[in-house]
Design an enzyme around this catalytic site. Sequence first.
Site, PDB file in Angstrom:
ATOM      1  N   CYS A  79     -37.730  66.099 -93.368  1.00 30.43           N
ATOM      2  CA  CYS A  79     -39.125  66.536 -93.364  1.00 30.43           C
ATOM      3  C   CYS A  79     -39.474  67.168 -92.008  1.00 30.43           C
ATOM      4  O   CYS A  79     -38.964  68.218 -91.680  1.00 30.43           O
ATOM      5  CB  CYS A  79     -40.039  65.367 -93.732  1.00 30.43           C
ATOM      6  SG  CYS A  79     -41.655  65.896 -94.313  1.00 30.43           S
ATOM      7  N   GLU A  90     -34.948  58.177 -97.617  1.00 27.43           N
ATOM      8  CA  GLU A  90     -35.212  56.810 -97.147  1.00 27.43           C
ATOM      9  C   GLU A  90     -36.287  56.115 -97.985  1.00 27.43           C
ATOM     10  O   GLU A  90     -36.428  54.893 -97.916  1.00 27.43           O
ATOM     11  CB  GLU A  90     -35.607  56.817 -95.655  1.00 27.43           C
ATOM     12  CG  GLU A  90     -37.003  57.327 -95.328  1.00 27.43           C
ATOM     13  CD  GLU A  90     -37.117  58.843 -95.228  1.00 27.43           C
ATOM     14  OE1 GLU A  90     -36.211  59.550 -95.716  1.00 27.43           O
ATOM     15  OE2 GLU A  90     -38.143  59.313 -94.676  1.00 27.43           O
ATOM     16  N   HIS A 118     -37.493  62.899 -98.883  1.00 25.43           N
ATOM     17  CA  HIS A 118     -37.294  61.665 -98.105  1.00 25.43           C
ATOM     18  C   HIS A 118     -36.341  60.703 -98.818  1.00 25.43           C
ATOM     19  O   HIS A 118     -36.794  59.833 -99.567  1.00 25.43           O
ATOM     20  CB  HIS A 118     -38.635  60.960 -97.916  1.00 25.43           C
ATOM     21  CG  HIS A 118     -39.548  61.663 -96.966  1.00 25.43           C
ATOM     22  ND1 HIS A 118     -39.542  61.428 -95.608  1.00 25.43           N
ATOM     23  CD2 HIS A 118     -40.496  62.599 -97.178  1.00 25.43           C
ATOM     24  CE1 HIS A 118     -40.447  62.193 -95.022  1.00 25.43           C
ATOM     25  NE2 HIS A 118     -41.049  62.919 -95.946  1.00 25.43           N
TER      26      HIS A 118
END
Lengths: 227, 78
Positions: free
Chosen positions: A87, A199, A197
């Site tokens: 990002c 994660e 993302h």
Amino acid sequence: MHAAIIQFPGTNREADMSAALRLATGRDPRLVWHGETSLPAGIDLIILPGGFSYGDYLRAGAIAAHSPVMREVARRAEAGVLVLGVCNGFQALCEAGLLPGALMRNASLRFVCREVKLEVAATDTPFTRLYRRGEVIRCPVAHADGNYFADAATLDALEGEGRVVFRYAEGTNPNGSQRDIAGICNVRRNVLGMMPHPEDFTEEAHGCLDGLRLFKGLADELSEKAA
Amino acid sequence: MKARIYVTLKEGVLDPQGQAIEGALAALGFAGIGSVRQGKVFDIELEETGEPAAERLQSMCETLLANTVIEDYRIEMG
């Protein structure tokens, strides 16, 4: 794995990134402030997490790209250390010239925060070795400036060299990115930038584990390297 | 020495913000608009003058003020 997460003023996803690394490796990453001019010895993975470094002033990632620690990040990348930018981290890697192209304002002019489908377009990278080529995974995005732009020659080179690592799949391109590009790597394949993302999809409580394999793949890669 | 730097999107780079502004102007009744492109202006005061100043300003544009992948810049020295 000895990971370092770089923090700029306005970075806000370092805790999620730490949690994902901890899950995949059982180790805590080091947090490194942007004003540092060196990184700890033995670091084998550098992560630029998401957020709004410097309030996105001037252009997203532009000021972070020129902060003191980035010279060292560039040196380590040159030396072959793995670098992952997610990002705002992807935006900073492009602004720093470690990856080609630029991330522009979303075509919709809106901040998009939703789940997309990603096609894993390249698995011959240390980041995607646990995925199958062509596999479609789920992944969240949350950004206002994720619209990938590069000139036609650069796009052709990226595709020709298999450096488009992730593509928005099944009509889920959330930002107008050219050729549905969601993530790219450098020629040496040790630097990956991506808008989505991974994660965010690493724990049962997230409702999806599709992102975890990225971090586990990195852990495998680095433990093999160290062995 | 004062300088003004204009940073604009390169031709051919889509400018959704410019398009939104164009739409808003049309909605306000401003007819006959061909197109609108949005850009940025930087006013910079420098101690240097002349050629050294020009070189420094160009370096600033190339390094930080413009992303030359997507943007052009123009320097006006006062």
